[in-house]
Design an enzyme around this catalytic site. Structure first.
Site, PDB file in Angstrom:
ATOM      1  CE  LYS A 182      -0.070  -4.654   3.034  1.00  0.00           C
ATOM      2  NZ  LYS A 182      -0.450  -5.988   2.496  1.00  0.00           N
ATOM      3  CB  THR A 239      -0.895  -0.004   1.264  1.00  0.00           C
ATOM      4  OG1 THR A 239      -1.498   1.267   1.430  1.00  0.00           O
ATOM      5  CG2 THR A 239      -0.105  -0.301   2.531  1.00  0.00           C
ATOM      6  CG  ASP A 240      -1.120   4.952  -1.069  1.00  0.00           C
ATOM      7  OD1 ASP A 240      -1.699   4.325  -0.151  1.00  0.00           O
ATOM      8  OD2 ASP A 240      -1.712   5.806  -1.768  1.00  0.00           O
ATOM      9  CD  GLU A 241      -3.492   3.610   4.353  1.00  0.00           C
ATOM     10  OE1 GLU A 241      -3.302   3.460   5.566  1.00  0.00           O
ATOM     11  OE2 GLU A 241      -4.618   3.665   3.838  1.00  0.00           O
ATOM     12  CE1 TYR A 298      -3.486  -2.653   5.621  1.00  0.00           C
ATOM     13  CE2 TYR A 298      -3.293  -0.298   5.146  1.00  0.00           C
ATOM     14  CZ  TYR A 298      -3.377  -1.616   4.706  1.00  0.00           C
ATOM     15  OH  TYR A 298      -3.332  -1.895   3.358  1.00  0.00           O
TER      16      TYR A 298
END
Ligand code: NAD
Ligand code: DAU
Length: 352
Positions: free
Chosen positions: A162, A133-135, A158
């Site tokens: 990741k 993810t870009d997060e 989260y």
């Protein structure tokens, strides 16, 4: 690249199920898919209804938890797994704030187990592709874009979990020579997304005349990508991406949350009429902000475009209309998802 037995983890979730359908429909993939999913609240076999009949020799389901190393090794051996496309994760930021434990186990330990199973079956192993993810990059200010070299700075349990899994995958490539690729993608939307995420939540609440919870001032920005474009980008990277590399995937579609919510209201007013006599925008309710809420995400996918020629093909205007229509037409899927598990504890938790 010749994959015979591809393990897709999390294939009963939103993106995984779209990916399985996408891949089985492609002429340049002739192998089998072994879908490994433990069926959490987010995993729904209905998302792949009919697939076993359509592809009896090419699709198999294994209900299994990626946190169970013994099971993973057994599945690798029994099916001769020679590639992995790893989607399985706890994926919802709000849940990670409330209850981070499952995120640590599934996203970190589960990924570690799959890497260990792949390492133990290294002979003839073709590729471990990790979906991320870009997060992991944290939050942007008003300017700039995330590139593959942006330092990791995750802000939620989260995204921290990741980020940890991304590092493990990269490390297995560097240390053990495992053929790996990683992709970091922006926000997806489309069919079969669990209605805890912004777009399906707003569509279904607006349809039912319920309040539309918008966190904080509604000006947080996400970069939206239609799920089928994401599937196409993943397969492009799996086919042609350089081993050991990371590729960012995005939609070139930055939007403030409030703009999306208003757009959904207006489209529903147009399609369904004003069932209560008032425009659906009246249902918008600003609620307490998400703790640690990242302000802005935006992806630079120049590397993917220039090296591999990938571009998104769906516009947001057409993608959101297709998505709204899908949720309106699939009321039985919605009913079953809601009855199984779905409840509004998240919006209740933050209050109005
Ligand atoms: P989802 O929550 O819809 O689906 C997750 C799937 O994983 C479910 O089918 C669930 O049953 C399964 N799963 C969870 N824990 C498991 C375990 N321990 N063992 C086996 N299966 C398990 O998620 P999604 O939105 O489809 O996201 C898929 C992947 O893509 C995730 O890795 C996520 O981090 C990543 N991603 C998502 C987005 C997005 O916008 N949704 C964007 C970028 C990256
Ligand atoms: O950026 C990629 C990520 O996108 C993925 O890694 C995650 O798995 C996926 O869940 C998604 O994370 P977000 O937190 O961005 O998605 P969500 O749909 O939860 O929220 C989108 C934005 O809308 C975010 O700024 C929070 C806001 N929001 C969300 C909900 C559920 C609201 O304002 N109201 C809501 O009720």
């Amino acid at each position: 690249m010749n994959i015979q037995n591809l393990m897709v983890t999390g294939g009963c979730g939103f993106i995984g199920s779209n990916f399985i359908r996408y891949l089985l429909g492609r002429a340049d993939f002739t192998g089998r898919i072994i879908n490994v999913d433990t069926l959490t609240y987010a995993g729904n076999p209905d998302n792949l209804k009919g697939i076993e009949n359509d592809y009896p020799d090419r699709y198999l389901f294994e209900r299994a938890d990626i946190c169970d190393l013994g099971r993973m090794e057994e599945i690798f051996s029994r099916h001769g797994i020679d590639a992995v496309c790893h989607f399985a994760a706890e994926s919802h930021v709000d849940r990670s704030i409330k209850d981070p434990g499952a995120f640590i186990y599934t996203n970190i330990v589960g990924t570690f187990n799959l890497l260990e199973a792949a390492r133990a079956h290294a002979e003839g192993f073709v590729l471990f592709h990790h979906i991320s993810t870009d997060e992991v990059y944290g939050s942007l200010g008003p300017e700039g874009l995330f590139t593959e070299t942006t330092p990791y700075s995750p802000n939620s349990p989260y995204s921290a979990a990741k980020a940890s899994s991304d590092h493990l995958v990269r490390a297995y490539g560097a240390t053990y020579g495992l053929p790996i690729t990683v992709s970091n993608c922006s926000n997806n939307y489309g069919n079969y997304q669990f209605p805890e995420k912004l777009i399906p939540l707003i569509v279904l609440n607006a349809k039912e005349g319920e309040k539309l919870p918008v966190y904080g001032d509604g000006r947080n920005v996400r970069d939206w990508l239609y799920v089928e474009d994401h599937c196409d980008a993943i397969w492009t990277i799996m086919r042609s991406g350089r081993r050991g590399e990371t590729y960012n995937i995005g939609g070139n579609m930055e939007m403030e949350n409030i703009t999306i919510v208003e757009m959904i209201c207006d489209i529903l007013d147009e399609i369904e009429g004003l069932s209560t006599g008032a425009p659906r925008r009246d249902l918008i309710t600003f609620v307490k902000d998400r703790p640690g809420h990242d302000r802005r995400y935006a992806i630079d996918f120049t590397k993917l475009r220039e090296e591999l020629g990938w571009m998104p093909s769906e516009s947001f205007e057409s993608g959101i209309r297709k998505t709204i229509s899908w949720y309106l037409e699939n009321s039985e899927w919605v009913r079953r998802v809601k009855n199984n598990e779905y409840h509004s504890w998240i919006s209740k938790q933050y209050g109005e």
